[in-house]
Design a protein around this motif. Sequence first.
Motif, PDB file in Angstrom:
ATOM      1  N   VAL A 171       0.849  -1.197   0.000  1.00 25.60           N
ATOM      2  CA  VAL A 171       0.000   0.000   0.000  1.00 25.60           C
ATOM      3  C   VAL A 171       0.882   1.243   0.000  1.00 25.60           C
ATOM      4  CG1 VAL A 171      -1.810   1.275   1.187  1.00 25.60           C
ATOM      5  CG2 VAL A 171      -1.793  -1.210   1.296  1.00 25.60           C
ATOM      6  N   GLY A 172       0.824   1.994  -1.100  1.00 22.30           N
ATOM      7  CA  GLY A 172       1.615   3.220  -1.196  1.00 22.30           C
ATOM      8  C   GLY A 172       0.865   4.413  -0.631  1.00 22.30           C
ATOM      9  N   GLU A 173       1.211   5.595  -1.123  1.00 23.76           N
ATOM     10  CA  GLU A 173       0.641   6.820  -0.560  1.00 23.76           C
ATOM     11  C   GLU A 173      -0.560   7.275  -1.399  1.00 23.76           C
ATOM     12  OE1 GLU A 173       4.153   9.353  -0.097  1.00 23.76           O
ATOM     13  OE2 GLU A 173       4.414   8.330   1.825  1.00 23.76           O
ATOM     14  N   ALA A 174      -0.250   7.809  -2.567  1.00 19.99           N
ATOM     15  CA  ALA A 174      -1.296   8.294  -3.478  1.00 19.99           C
ATOM     16  C   ALA A 174      -0.688   8.300  -4.874  1.00 19.99           C
ATOM     17  CB  ALA A 174      -1.720   9.708  -3.077  1.00 19.99           C
ATOM     18  N   PRO A 175      -1.511   8.288  -5.903  1.00 24.67           N
ATOM     19  CA  PRO A 175      -0.954   8.347  -7.254  1.00 24.67           C
ATOM     20  C   PRO A 175      -0.149   9.627  -7.451  1.00 24.67           C
ATOM     21  CG  PRO A 175      -3.316   7.855  -7.296  1.00 24.67           C
ATOM     22  CD  PRO A 175      -2.980   8.231  -5.889  1.00 24.67           C
ATOM     23  N   GLY A 176       0.879   9.546  -8.269  1.00 24.28           N
ATOM     24  CA  GLY A 176       1.645  10.731  -8.651  1.00 24.28           C
ATOM     25  C   GLY A 176       1.198  11.184 -10.040  1.00 24.28           C
ATOM     26  N   ARG A 177       1.975  12.095 -10.635  1.00 22.60           N
ATOM     27  CA  ARG A 177       1.595  12.650 -11.942  1.00 22.60           C
ATOM     28  C   ARG A 177       1.476  11.556 -13.003  1.00 22.60           C
ATOM     29  NH1 ARG A 177       3.709  15.502 -16.458  1.00 22.60           N
ATOM     30  NH2 ARG A 177       5.779  14.669 -16.060  1.00 22.60           N
ATOM     31  N   ASN A 178       2.463  10.665 -12.992  1.00 19.37           N
ATOM     32  CA  ASN A 178       2.470   9.599 -13.995  1.00 19.37           C
ATOM     33  C   ASN A 178       1.273   8.653 -13.845  1.00 19.37           C
ATOM     34  OD1 ASN A 178       4.758   9.240 -15.900  1.00 19.37           O
ATOM     35  ND2 ASN A 178       4.155   7.118 -15.477  1.00 19.37           N
ATOM     36  N   GLU A 179       0.991   8.298 -12.592  1.00 19.59           N
ATOM     37  CA  GLU A 179      -0.130   7.379 -12.345  1.00 19.59           C
ATOM     38  C   GLU A 179      -1.453   8.038 -12.736  1.00 19.59           C
ATOM     39  OE1 GLU A 179       2.297   8.001 -10.105  1.00 19.59           O
ATOM     40  OE2 GLU A 179       3.344   6.079 -10.388  1.00 19.59           O
ATOM     41  N   ASP A 180      -1.537   9.356 -12.488  1.00 25.25           N
ATOM     42  CA  ASP A 180      -2.752  10.094 -12.840  1.00 25.25           C
ATOM     43  C   ASP A 180      -2.975  10.045 -14.362  1.00 25.25           C
ATOM     44  OD1 ASP A 180      -4.955  11.726 -12.085  1.00 25.25           O
ATOM     45  OD2 ASP A 180      -3.872  13.517 -12.716  1.00 25.25           O
TER      46      ASP A 180
ATOM     47  N   ARG B 193      -2.302   3.648 -13.826  1.00 28.53           N
ATOM     48  CA  ARG B 193      -1.668   2.406 -13.362  1.00 28.53           C
ATOM     49  C   ARG B 193      -0.828   2.752 -12.138  1.00 28.53           C
ATOM     50  NH1 ARG B 193       0.405  -2.697 -14.903  1.00 28.53           N
ATOM     51  NH2 ARG B 193       2.592  -2.924 -14.320  1.00 28.53           N
ATOM     52  N   VAL B 194      -1.089   2.093 -11.000  1.00 31.89           N
ATOM     53  CA  VAL B 194      -0.354   2.420  -9.778  1.00 31.89           C
ATOM     54  C   VAL B 194       1.130   2.121  -9.946  1.00 31.89           C
ATOM     55  CG1 VAL B 194      -2.107   2.255  -7.958  1.00 31.89           C
ATOM     56  CG2 VAL B 194      -1.013   0.191  -8.771  1.00 31.89           C
ATOM     57  N   PHE B 195       1.937   2.959  -9.351  1.00 34.23           N
ATOM     58  CA  PHE B 195       3.394   2.807  -9.389  1.00 34.23           C
ATOM     59  C   PHE B 195       3.900   2.571 -10.813  1.00 34.23           C
ATOM     60  CE2 PHE B 195       2.841   2.242  -4.837  1.00 34.23           C
ATOM     61  CZ  PHE B 195       3.940   2.929  -4.335  1.00 34.23           C
ATOM     62  N   SER B 196       3.520   3.481 -11.712  1.00 33.09           N
ATOM     63  CA  SER B 196       3.993   3.353 -13.094  1.00 33.09           C
ATOM     64  C   SER B 196       5.059   4.393 -13.418  1.00 33.09           C
ATOM     65  CB  SER B 196       2.813   3.503 -14.066  1.00 33.09           C
ATOM     66  OG  SER B 196       2.128   4.710 -13.814  1.00 33.09           O
TER      67      SER B 196
ATOM     68  N   GLU C 258       8.563   6.882 -11.884  1.00 31.86           N
ATOM     69  CA  GLU C 258       9.939   6.591 -11.431  1.00 31.86           C
ATOM     70  C   GLU C 258       9.963   5.776 -10.140  1.00 31.86           C
ATOM     71  OE1 GLU C 258      13.294   9.657 -12.233  1.00 31.86           O
ATOM     72  OE2 GLU C 258      11.466  10.759 -11.764  1.00 31.86           O
ATOM     73  N   ALA C 259       9.077   6.124  -9.208  1.00 35.24           N
ATOM     74  CA  ALA C 259       9.038   5.375  -7.945  1.00 35.24           C
ATOM     75  C   ALA C 259       8.647   3.925  -8.212  1.00 35.24           C
ATOM     76  CB  ALA C 259       8.052   6.025  -6.975  1.00 35.24           C
ATOM     77  N   GLY C 260       7.795   3.736  -9.226  1.00 34.01           N
ATOM     78  CA  GLY C 260       7.368   2.387  -9.580  1.00 34.01           C
ATOM     79  C   GLY C 260       8.513   1.561 -10.147  1.00 34.01           C
TER      80      GLY C 260
ATOM     81  N   GLY D  82      -1.547  -1.218  -4.285  1.00 37.73           N
ATOM     82  CA  GLY D  82      -2.524  -0.131  -4.313  1.00 37.73           C
ATOM     83  C   GLY D  82      -2.022   1.055  -3.522  1.00 37.73           C
ATOM     84  N   ASN D  83      -2.914   1.954  -3.216  1.00 38.52           N
ATOM     85  CA  ASN D  83      -2.547   3.168  -2.500  1.00 38.52           C
ATOM     86  C   ASN D  83      -3.522   3.446  -1.364  1.00 38.52           C
ATOM     87  OD1 ASN D  83      -0.189   4.380  -3.756  1.00 38.52           O
ATOM     88  ND2 ASN D  83      -1.451   4.559  -5.600  1.00 38.52           N
ATOM     89  N   THR D  84      -3.064   4.219  -0.387  1.00 42.59           N
ATOM     90  CA  THR D  84      -3.959   4.630   0.701  1.00 42.59           C
ATOM     91  C   THR D  84      -5.043   5.547   0.135  1.00 42.59           C
ATOM     92  OG1 THR D  84      -1.939   4.706   2.022  1.00 42.59           O
ATOM     93  CG2 THR D  84      -3.946   5.470   3.083  1.00 42.59           C
TER      94      THR D  84
ATOM     95  N   LEU E 261      10.341   2.547   4.209  1.00 47.39           N
ATOM     96  CA  LEU E 261      10.574   3.850   3.582  1.00 47.39           C
ATOM     97  C   LEU E 261      10.139   3.768   2.110  1.00 47.39           C
ATOM     98  CD1 LEU E 261      11.874   6.680   3.935  1.00 47.39           C
ATOM     99  CD2 LEU E 261      13.992   5.685   3.075  1.00 47.39           C
ATOM    100  N   HIS E 262       9.491   4.817   1.626  1.00 48.21           N
ATOM    101  CA  HIS E 262       9.023   4.839   0.234  1.00 48.21           C
ATOM    102  C   HIS E 262      10.236   4.888  -0.705  1.00 48.21           C
ATOM    103  CE1 HIS E 262       6.714   5.875  -3.275  1.00 48.21           C
ATOM    104  NE2 HIS E 262       5.597   5.925  -2.585  1.00 48.21           N
ATOM    105  N   PRO E 263      10.269   4.054  -1.767  1.00 42.24           N
ATOM    106  CA  PRO E 263      11.399   4.113  -2.707  1.00 42.24           C
ATOM    107  C   PRO E 263      11.619   5.516  -3.276  1.00 42.24           C
ATOM    108  CG  PRO E 263      10.027   2.225  -3.213  1.00 42.24           C
ATOM    109  CD  PRO E 263       9.318   2.997  -2.122  1.00 42.24           C
TER     110      PRO E 263
HETATM  111  N1  URA Z   1       3.831   6.702  -5.170  1.00 41.03           N
HETATM  112  C1  URA Z   1       2.835   6.072  -4.525  1.00 41.03           C
HETATM  113  O1  URA Z   1       2.822   6.045  -3.312  1.00 41.03           O
HETATM  114  N2  URA Z   1       1.894   5.480  -5.246  1.00 41.03           N
HETATM  115  C2  URA Z   1       1.901   5.459  -6.557  1.00 41.03           C
HETATM  116  O2  URA Z   1       1.010   4.884  -7.156  1.00 41.03           O
HETATM  117  C3  URA Z   1       2.959   6.113  -7.200  1.00 41.03           C
HETATM  118  C4  URA Z   1       3.908   6.735  -6.507  1.00 41.03           C
END
Ligand code: URA
Length: 218
Positions: free
Chosen positions: A56-65, A69-72, A74-76, A96-98, A175-177
């Motif tokens: 479970v990550g945090e929230a979608p970023g610009r790329n995911e938006d 696709r979650v974590f798609s 750089e962090a992904g 997924g994300n929180t 820790l978040h990547p």
């Molecule tokens: N970081 C997150 O926590 N979630 C994502 O989907 C992408 C980046």
Amino acid sequence: MTTVIELRTAGAEKLRQDILDCTACALRKECRGPVPWRGDLPPLPSSTNRKRVLFVGEAPGRNEDLTKRVFSGEAGILLADCLEHIDVDQSEVLIGNTTNCRPRDNRDPTPEEAAFCANLHLEPHLEHFRPDIVVGIGAIAARYFLPWTRTLDRVERVPYVLDRPWGSFIFFALLHPAAALHEQRQTNRVWQGFQALRRLLDNGIPDPTPWPPDYREV
Ligand code: URA
């Protein structure tokens, strides 16, 4: 007759659709659209010793938006590297994300926004998939699952058993990547977190020295 697998798949599809259709809070207006979860877990009851793991990550970023696709982004890519490094197959875990909508300008969702979204979507995912281990990637997930903590530092890599009406699971915060993208010296701390996860998956027991983490020596 409908089989257990068909019921399970229909349930997962409904969870996905519920995220896609969601307009329950103001965050929906800040983004292009909610981002559904991806992956699957081995069916229950598990015939092997393999743990059923949900990230479970945090929230979608610009790329995911943009990609939905979650974590798609750089962090992904970093997350994929970390998982490969510890021999976890992305197709056998759920990610997924929180919070499922990207807050404007990549701000962190507030604890209230995270809890509202998690109650609507994350909790039903937990109940449906019943994971053995939930890996919280970053502070937003850690704060949602362990609301008494304000920072990640105190809880990072410490396994907590959490109860729900349907059963219990281990919550393990890392820790978040993305931290390694912002600050290179955090790379070691990110790797060490995923290695600790590997030990948890192998042994099913807490890491003998979860705290203090050795990243302080970096
Ligand atoms: N970081 C997150 O926590 N979630 C994502 O989907 C992408 C980046």
